[in-house]
Design an enzyme around this catalytic site. Structure first.
Site, PDB file in Angstrom:
ATOM      1  N   LYS A  76     -12.156  -1.180  -4.364  1.00  0.00           N
ATOM      2  CA  LYS A  76     -10.911  -1.797  -4.845  1.00  0.00           C
ATOM      3  C   LYS A  76     -11.139  -3.277  -5.119  1.00  0.00           C
ATOM      4  CE  LYS A  76      -5.997  -2.000  -3.448  1.00  0.00           C
ATOM      5  NZ  LYS A  76      -5.032  -1.719  -2.357  1.00  0.00           N
ATOM      6  N   SER A 151      -1.091   1.060  -3.938  1.00  0.00           N
ATOM      7  CA  SER A 151      -1.732   0.144  -4.858  1.00  0.00           C
ATOM      8  C   SER A 151      -3.198   0.489  -5.148  1.00  0.00           C
ATOM      9  CB  SER A 151      -1.661  -1.271  -4.300  1.00  0.00           C
ATOM     10  OG  SER A 151      -2.441  -1.369  -3.115  1.00  0.00           O
ATOM     11  N   SER A 175      -0.717   2.224   0.679  1.00  0.00           N
ATOM     12  CA  SER A 175      -1.543   2.042  -0.516  1.00  0.00           C
ATOM     13  C   SER A 175      -2.853   2.826  -0.540  1.00  0.00           C
ATOM     14  CB  SER A 175      -1.854   0.557  -0.715  1.00  0.00           C
ATOM     15  OG  SER A 175      -0.743  -0.100  -1.253  1.00  0.00           O
TER      16      SER A 175
END
Lengths: 485, 489
Positions: A76, A151, A175
């Site tokens: 990420k 997310s 997330s």
């Protein structure tokens, strides 16, 4: 080697160790996949040259002693990576190249893995659909009109589309678990403090926690083992002996007590979610676990509490993005204040601005007691609910999300309905507990649905074991047609 | 010493006003590294050379508390006779400024590390106790430099993140003199403890000064103004003087005082409004989620307490008891740890009282002249003690001692050696003195007759002659005695 990339991380590791495939071949296969999957928009940055270099280095001097020997991993874009642009999905960090490596990614590299690229995410991890990223929305490989969750949507999308053998995300209110659920993958939010926050772009410090996202529970245990550990650079890091999650992974859960909280049966929840939950209970019961009805009475306050605490911390954490030392700086403005205003107006997207405003408001004098302080008190009650329950049960089973993946654009104009997607995941962050989202079935549209196992603090091994047993008996198969390539 | 009366009031037409002052002193913690990072705290480095990723607030950076800074704060709290809090919390104070990289200062708001304490001041009108409200730890900000470029501001982050102790007094101070004494006392205590070097030029000690006025006898406080960041005692005193008079003038003219933050302009010697209460920042304090609450074990506090050095108030008492000094002398001699150490060394080897007199007189005057302090005095404590002993034993007179002292300053030599080599020893042999005096008397028969006839003031003339003949070395006391004996009618 045909289709090595659709195998699990543990299978891939076996192939590398037995030299069935070289690290270079593996890396090349992923690069090919990534190049064919640009439509998914899962990557913000790729580091192919560096990855190929590292793969060759590994092949020249193969070291099989490590947990992640010779494996390329995309992560990420919230993890700072040395000399590789780190954006947090934001324009304000569009040009930011850290001189340092986050502890968690460093742990992965120290275990033999190397960086393949940086994955798209909601801006500063604020979002549940990966639609708030400055770099555009990410598409769910399940269907071209679907969000991958957020997310960590770039992570879930890349993982499900075989663009990385495993990945890591961060979970502040769901997330990791919600995107895992939306893509039919496994996601774990560890106990707060198990993985260091050092070098992770902060969203809400008291809630943020990095965790693995993988295709299988076994992969999840390998990744967790590699990334976790005490870090003296993070004052909230837990100082304890490192655990061997993968070595100790067991599928015998006979006699374990599984709590079923009545408060997680919410109004208007699709029937399919309820059915999924029933299916999960039955699988665990058949494996010899004992189901116990429990109550977590303050659950309904979790979402409003979360949407006070997280924005409050975020409003302060994001104050450093002011255009003075790094990142985007607006060229407009005649003095310091105008430079700040223009930089932050142009640098942040709408959702981030919304949360900064909410956070600033709830911390303001005159409102602090009514909002922030009250929220902190409720947070303690939520934590206590869990503490009380864990005197009776070993783990808690709930659905991961109140729905399957929704359509792109479906909720962008309705923040509250977007926030409601976190309803089952946020209590866990507020309580600092570990929770595992497991793929458990499909809804009638054929979209994946997940179940969540919540554990006691630092009881990751137990929920991994339960998940491992569940996975073997669930019969879930994440068949994804590669429509994009 | 006669006790004076406190007399700092401002007389207006409508009455006599009292000035009420409270100080927020920012003292830089003596430590090698910053409060939450490993960067050096050394003064005088090139701009931005002592800045870590934490100090400059890069993404993902986290603060880790420096234990030594915590201990220093506890030591200081103990030195202020204050309550040490086993539980304290770091909060974020949020505001935007170019030299505040995080966009917030990490400070302690509701739960400071040190609670109420007190400081004793010795004023000419007696001793006065000043209450301490609290002491908390916080980060310093960087420095904005506005005058290097016409259109840009430069920022130096070397100070960013350095540990400060904010010591908040109660509003117990009543005059610029008390402020002077208070700051000096704080400084002395912290220097004894080694917790702050107190160097005001380098910015290690600054204060925000809260001033209000009220009519003498009023129970309620007036509206206060806060004068920000004053960095010398002189400026603090000037600012208070100006500000108090400004406020009295407003009240005298029937106007109200606005609660506001003001700046002291050192060039114009006036305070100026910086921001009003309405414009006051809303700092949105909340506990820093990156840091756990600071929990101090009682044992740590007890151990630090045991290891504290003797503090000025105790030392002063001991000097009075042990060395027979008066309160004033003891006060001066404990004002700096180095001075008290020097004195004790001298006093051990010589006359305690005479040593005090000579230190506070000739030695301090010389150091002051030369711009030196006691630690780099050209006269060692050992030599100084020897000089005092030579005076005490009558080996040299006070007058000769001053000459010896001068030579010691120049040469650094031992006084015995100087007295020896320059033949400065006092003539104290009664036979020799009598011989010399008889000689003088026989040369001045006329004066002797006049003296015997009653002109007694000629006695001084004979003493002068003895001194002249002896080169000033005749023991004055013995000279007097022998002269009296030989001149007897």
């Amino acid at each position: 080697m045909s289709n090595i990339t659709n195998q699990s991380l543990s299978e891939i590791l076996k192939s590398i160790k037995s030299k069935k495939i070289s690290s270079l071949e593996l890396t090349q296969a992923y690069i090919k996949n990534i190049e064919n999957a640009k439509k998914l928009n899962a990557f913000v940055t790729t580091t192919f040259d560096q990855a190929l270099e590292n793969a060759k280095k590994f092949d020249n001097k193969q070291n099989n002693e490590q947990l992640l020997s010779g494996v390329p991993l995309a992560v990420k874009d919230l993890f700072c990576t040395q000399n590789v642009k780190t954006t947090a999905g934001s324009n304000i960090l569009n040009n930011f190249v850290p001189s340092y490596e986050s502890t968690v990614t460093k742990n992965l590299w120290n275990n033999g893995a190397f960086l393949l690229g940086k994955l798209n995410c909601d801006e500063f991890a604020m979002g549940s659909s990966n639609e708030t990223s400055f770099f555009g929305n990410v598409i769910n490989p399940i269907g071209d009109h679907l969000v991958p969750g957020g997310s960590s949507g770039g992570s879930s999308s890349a993982l499900a589309a075989d663009l990385t053998p495993a990945t890591i995300g961060t979970d502040t209110g769901g997330s990791i678990r919600q995107p895992a659920s939306f893509t039919g993958t496994v996601g774990l939010k560890p106990t707060y403090g198990l993985c260091s926050r050092w070098g992770i772009v902060a969203f809400a410090s008291s809630l943020d926690q990095a965790g693995p996202m993988t295709k299988t529970v076994n992969d999840c245990s390998i990744m967790l083992e590699a990334m976790s550990g005490f870090d003296e650079k993070d004052s909230t890091s837990i100082n304890k002996k490192k655990e061997l999650y993968s070595k100790n992974l067991k599928d015998n859960i006979k006699g374990l007590k599984i709590g079923i909280p009545k408060e997680y049966r919410v109004d208007n929840m699709p029937k399919e979610i309820d059915e999924l939950w029933e299916k999960g209970k039955k699988i665990l019961k058949d494996l010899g676990a004992q189901l116990i009805d429990i109550s977590l009475p303050h659950t309904k306050y979790a979402l409003p509490t979360y949407y006070i605490v997280a924005p409050a911390e975020a409003s302060s954490n994001l104050a450093r993005y002011d255009g003075v030392r790094y990142g985007y700086r607006s060229q407009k403005g005649k003095d310091l204040i105008e430079m700040y205003e223009n930089t932050r107006s142009e640098g942040f997207g709408d959702e981030v601005k919304r949360r900064i405003l909410i956070g600033t408001y709830v911390l303001s004098s005159g409102y602090y007691d009514a909002y922030y302080l009250k929220a902190q008190k409720v947070r303690q009650l939520i934590k206590k609910d869990f503490d009380d329950s864990f005197t009776k049960v070993d783990a808690i089973l709930t659905p991961s999300t109140p729905s399957s993946a929704f359509k792109i654009g479906e909720k962008t104009n309705d923040p509250v309905s977007m926030y409601l997607n976190d309803i089952f995941t946020v209590p866990v962050n507020l309580a600092g507990l570990p929770a595992l989202s497991l793929p458990a079935g499909l809804d009638k549209k054929g979209y994946p649905l997940g179940l969540q196992l919540i554990g006691k603090a630092l009881d990751e091994q137990k929920i991994l074991n339960i998940g491992y047993a569940f996975e073997k008996n669930c019969g879930y198969n994440n068949e994804i047609k590669k429509w994009w390539s | 010493m006669s006790k004076e009366k406190f007399d700092y009031f401002i007389n207006g037409e409508k009455g006599k006003y009292e000035v009420v002052i409270g100080l927020e002193v920012h003292a830089q913690v003596l430590s090698n590294s910053k409060l939450f990072s490993g960067s050096s705290t050394k003064f005088g480095a090139d701009p931005n050379k002592q800045v870590s990723l934490i100090d400059s607030a890069f993404p993902g950076m986290l603060p880790v508390i420096n234990e030594e800074c915590v201990k220093q704060a506890v030591r200081t709290g103990l030195g202020l006779n204050a309550k040490i809090n086993n539980y304290s919390v770091f909060d974020r104070k949020n505001y935007f400024y170019a030299d505040l990289p995080q966009g917030y200062q990490i400070s302690q708001y509701k739960n400071p590390i040190v609670g109420e304490g007190k400081v004793l001041l010795d004023m000419p009108y007696g001793s006065k106790e000043i209450g301490i409200e609290r002491l908390h730890l916080e980060q310093d900000a960087g420095k904005s430099i506005h005058d290097m470029d016409p259109s840009s501001t430069y920022v130096d982050l070397n100070r960013s993140g350095i540990a400060l102790m904010e010591i908040v007094s109660k509003p117990h101070l009543r005059s610029p003199d008390e402020v002077n004494a208070y700051i000096k006392k704080l400084r002395t205590i912290m220097r004894y403890l080694g917790t702050c070097d107190g160097n005001m030029q380098e910015g290690s000690l600054r204060a925000d000064v809260n001033v209000s006025v009220r009519k003498v006898g009023d129970k309620n406080f007036g509206t206060r103004c806060e004068i920000k960041n004053v960095n010398s005692i002189k400026f603090m005193q000037m600012a208070i003087e100006y500000e108090a008079n400004r406020q009295v003038e407003l009240l005298e003219n029937g106007k109200e005082i606005d609660q506001e933050t003001r700046l002291f302009d050192t060039k114009k010697n006036e305070t100026r409004s910086m921001r009003s209460k309405e414009d006051a920042h809303d700092y949105r304090y909340f506990p820093d989620p990156d840091l756990l609450p600071l929990k101090l074990e009682q044992k740590l506090i007890d151990d630090l307490k045991k290891s504290l050095p003797e503090l000025p108030d105790n030392k002063k008492e001991r000097f009075i008891q042990e060395y027979g000094l008066n309160s004033y002398e003891a006060n001066v001699l404990v004002s700096e740890k180095e001075i008290s150490d020097y004195y004790e060394e001298v006093a051990k080897l010589s006359d305690k009282k005479l040593a005090a007199t000579w230190m506070m007189g000739d030695l301090f005057a010389m150091l002051n002249d030369k711009g030196l302090n006691i630690s780099n005095s050209p006269i060692s404590a050992e030599n100084f003690a020897e000089l005092i002993q030579s005076i005490k034993s009558g080996e040299i007179s006070g007058r000769i001692a001053k000459e010896v002292f001068e030579i010691m300053v120049e040469s650094g030599d031992n006084p015995k050696k100087i007295i020896e080599s320059k033949g400065m020893k006092q003539q104290s042999d009664p036979k020799e003195l009598e011989k010399m005096i008889n000689e003088i008397l026989s040369k001045n028969k006329d004066k002797v007759d006049q003296y015997k006839a009653g002109k007694e003031k000629l006695f001084g003339f004979f003493v002068g002659q003895v001194m002249k003949l002896s080169g000033g070395k005749a023991n004055p006391q013995m000279t007097n005695e022998i002269l009296k004996k030989l001149l007897k009618v």
